[in-house]
Write a protein that holds these residues in place. Structure first.
Motif, PDB file in Angstrom:
ATOM      1  N   TRP A 153      12.086 -50.049  12.243  1.00 54.93           N
ATOM      2  CA  TRP A 153      13.501 -50.019  12.632  1.00 54.93           C
ATOM      3  C   TRP A 153      14.223 -48.922  11.869  1.00 54.93           C
ATOM      4  CZ3 TRP A 153      11.463 -54.433  10.083  1.00 54.93           C
ATOM      5  CH2 TRP A 153      11.789 -54.538   8.723  1.00 54.93           C
ATOM      6  N   LYS A 154      15.362 -48.484  12.411  1.00 48.09           N
ATOM      7  CA  LYS A 154      16.183 -47.476  11.761  1.00 48.09           C
ATOM      8  C   LYS A 154      17.056 -48.121  10.698  1.00 48.09           C
ATOM      9  CE  LYS A 154      16.496 -44.156  15.575  1.00 48.09           C
ATOM     10  NZ  LYS A 154      17.425 -43.398  16.446  1.00 48.09           N
ATOM     11  N   THR A 155      17.326 -47.372   9.645  1.00 47.36           N
ATOM     12  CA  THR A 155      18.163 -47.882   8.559  1.00 47.36           C
ATOM     13  C   THR A 155      19.506 -47.162   8.541  1.00 47.36           C
ATOM     14  OG1 THR A 155      17.184 -46.305   7.001  1.00 47.36           O
ATOM     15  CG2 THR A 155      16.177 -48.485   7.148  1.00 47.36           C
ATOM     16  N   GLY A 156      20.539 -47.899   8.191  1.00 48.12           N
ATOM     17  CA  GLY A 156      21.869 -47.327   8.092  1.00 48.12           C
ATOM     18  C   GLY A 156      22.927 -48.350   8.432  1.00 48.12           C
TER      19      GLY A 156
ATOM     20  N   GLU B 278       9.308 -45.162   3.954  1.00 46.62           N
ATOM     21  CA  GLU B 278       9.430 -45.090   5.411  1.00 46.62           C
ATOM     22  C   GLU B 278       9.868 -46.435   5.987  1.00 46.62           C
ATOM     23  OE1 GLU B 278       5.538 -44.014   6.578  1.00 46.62           O
ATOM     24  OE2 GLU B 278       5.684 -41.935   5.883  1.00 46.62           O
ATOM     25  N   SER B 279      10.390 -46.384   7.198  1.00 47.32           N
ATOM     26  CA  SER B 279      10.769 -47.598   7.908  1.00 47.32           C
ATOM     27  C   SER B 279      10.435 -47.412   9.385  1.00 47.32           C
ATOM     28  CB  SER B 279      12.271 -47.892   7.728  1.00 47.32           C
ATOM     29  OG  SER B 279      12.614 -49.124   8.337  1.00 47.32           O
ATOM     30  N   PRO B 280       9.141 -47.465   9.743  1.00 43.62           N
ATOM     31  CA  PRO B 280       8.739 -47.197  11.132  1.00 43.62           C
ATOM     32  C   PRO B 280       9.165 -48.275  12.109  1.00 43.62           C
ATOM     33  CG  PRO B 280       6.865 -47.933   9.835  1.00 43.62           C
ATOM     34  CD  PRO B 280       7.992 -47.728   8.865  1.00 43.62           C
TER      35      PRO B 280
ATOM     36  N   ASN C 206      25.720 -53.385  13.903  1.00 39.92           N
ATOM     37  CA  ASN C 206      24.825 -53.247  12.758  1.00 39.92           C
ATOM     38  C   ASN C 206      24.137 -54.578  12.458  1.00 39.92           C
ATOM     39  OD1 ASN C 206      24.779 -52.988   9.311  1.00 39.92           O
ATOM     40  ND2 ASN C 206      23.878 -51.393  10.581  1.00 39.92           N
TER      41      ASN C 206
ATOM     42  N   GLY D 274      15.179 -51.044   4.569  1.00 39.68           N
ATOM     43  CA  GLY D 274      14.042 -50.406   5.196  1.00 39.68           C
ATOM     44  C   GLY D 274      12.845 -51.347   5.280  1.00 39.68           C
ATOM     45  N   GLU D 275      11.887 -50.972   6.119  1.00 34.16           N
ATOM     46  CA  GLU D 275      10.706 -51.820   6.299  1.00 34.16           C
ATOM     47  C   GLU D 275       9.839 -51.833   5.042  1.00 34.16           C
ATOM     48  OE1 GLU D 275       6.934 -52.441   9.376  1.00 34.16           O
ATOM     49  OE2 GLU D 275       8.423 -50.857   9.746  1.00 34.16           O
TER      50      GLU D 275
ATOM     51  N   ASP E  92      19.899 -41.977   4.360  1.00 35.95           N
ATOM     52  CA  ASP E  92      19.353 -43.326   4.437  1.00 35.95           C
ATOM     53  C   ASP E  92      18.513 -43.687   3.215  1.00 35.95           C
ATOM     54  OD1 ASP E  92      17.450 -41.464   5.040  1.00 35.95           O
ATOM     55  OD2 ASP E  92      16.611 -42.534   6.756  1.00 35.95           O
TER      56      ASP E  92
ATOM     57  N   GLU F 160      21.156 -50.364  13.764  1.00 38.88           N
ATOM     58  CA  GLU F 160      20.458 -50.058  12.519  1.00 38.88           C
ATOM     59  C   GLU F 160      20.504 -51.247  11.562  1.00 38.88           C
ATOM     60  OE1 GLU F 160      21.261 -45.234  12.369  1.00 38.88           O
ATOM     61  OE2 GLU F 160      22.591 -46.586  11.260  1.00 38.88           O
TER      62      GLU F 160
END
Length: 313
Positions: free
Chosen positions: A205-208, A201-203, A260, A217-218, A169, A213
């Motif tokens: 939400w999830k990335t992908g 980091e992306s607290p 997605n 990223g956040e 990610d 996802e």
């Protein structure tokens, strides 16, 4: 005959005296030269060339200016500790190397402090801004201030490019398998553990590319210094802008699976302040992502698009 022998005997003694004096002068020259060089500071050996010549130089031990040490200005009396060496950051490619693969692996000559710092007292490198390590062999991550506490704004990890190449990610996202080198079991490359970047980091939400996802990223930015705002579907359109199925966003090379999510900051109905990660909604809109419409009675309406979609279906 006796007189002649006496003369010859006297000449022999005189020559012996000259030889003895010459040896004494030579020894005195060595002592004086060694003294002038502080006897190589105890870190080398005094070496003289020929009889009657001054001292040539000190043969310094390793780490004090030996022939195999790499130093810009080694001390002639072996008094200065040599600083660590590393592949030079600003060096040219070695012309002796035959192909691009070899050049990528060993294309830099060794230099004092990796040519990215100054050799200070005690053999310690004083690195230029942006470099760290005992030999200034590492590029620091943005947000670093001499230690790891402030690295990446405390919102991410400082990882090498080899480590980042293995993160599924890490951005830009890809749906292909990657590794650092020309093949999976490739040899060590000169910069693989020297160039570093922030893995943010992306607290929230999830990335992908997977279901649920998001393709961004956040936290983002070179030092993870920016924060993206909440994302949402635009309530004034019939389309679902957050649907990222078979789509790619922000320079990613893969495509989203079903479910997605595309990133739509503030639902296109507000301005995102990336310093705080908060939306300032346009008039008539409210909510964290500005996805809620305020009706004429002062209430909110979340079903405008759903009703419109049902009418047109």
């Amino acid at each position: 005959m006796v007189w002649g022998l006496r003369i010859m005997n006297s000449m022999g003694r005189l020559m012996a005296l000259f030889i003895l004096l010459d040896q004494c002068v030579f020894a005195d020259l060595i002592v004086k030269s060694c003294r002038q060089l502080n006897y190589c500071s105890g870190h080398g050996t005094c070496i003289a060339k020929d009889i009657g010549a001054d001292l040539d130089s000190c043969a310094c031990f390793d780490g004090w200016g030996s022939a195999t040490d790499v130093a810009l200005s080694p001390s002639p009396d072996c008094s200065k500790r040599i600083c660590p060496k590393g592949p030079a950051w600003g060096d040219l490619v070695d012309p002796k190397l035959a192909n691009a693969s070899s050049m990528a692996k060993t294309s830099r000559f060794d230099a004092e402090c990796s040519a990215a710092g100054i050799c200070g007292e005690g053999g310690n490198c004083e690195c230029f801004k942006g470099f760290s390590g005992v030999a200034c062999e590492r590029r620091m991550c943005p947000g670093s201030k001499g230690g790891m506490k402030t690295t990446c704004s405390n919102r991410g990890q400082c990882l090498s490019i080899k480590q980042l190449s293995k993160m599924p990610d890490a951005f830009p996202l890809t749906d292909k398998v990657h590794f650092y080198g020309l093949k999976a079991a490739d040899e060590k490359y000169w910069d693989e553990d020297r160039v570093f970047g922030c893995y943010c980091e992306s607290p929230g939400w999830k990335t992908g590319f997977g279901d649920g996802e998001m393709q961004v990223g956040e936290y983002h930015g070179p030092a993870c210094e920016f924060r993206r705002c909440p994302s949402g579907d635009d309530p004034l359109t019939l389309l679902d802008e957050t649907d990222c199925f078979n789509k790619s966003q922000h320079g990613n090379t893969g495509r989203g699976e079903r479910g997605n999510k595309c990133y739509v900051p503030c639902s296109n109905r507000g301005i995102c302040n990336e310093n705080t990660g908060e939306c300032t909604c346009f008039k008539g809109h409210t909510g964290n992502s500005c996805g809620v419409m305020v009706n004429s009675c002062g209430g909110s309406n979340l079903k405008v698009k759903a009703t419109a979609n049902a009418t047109n279906s």
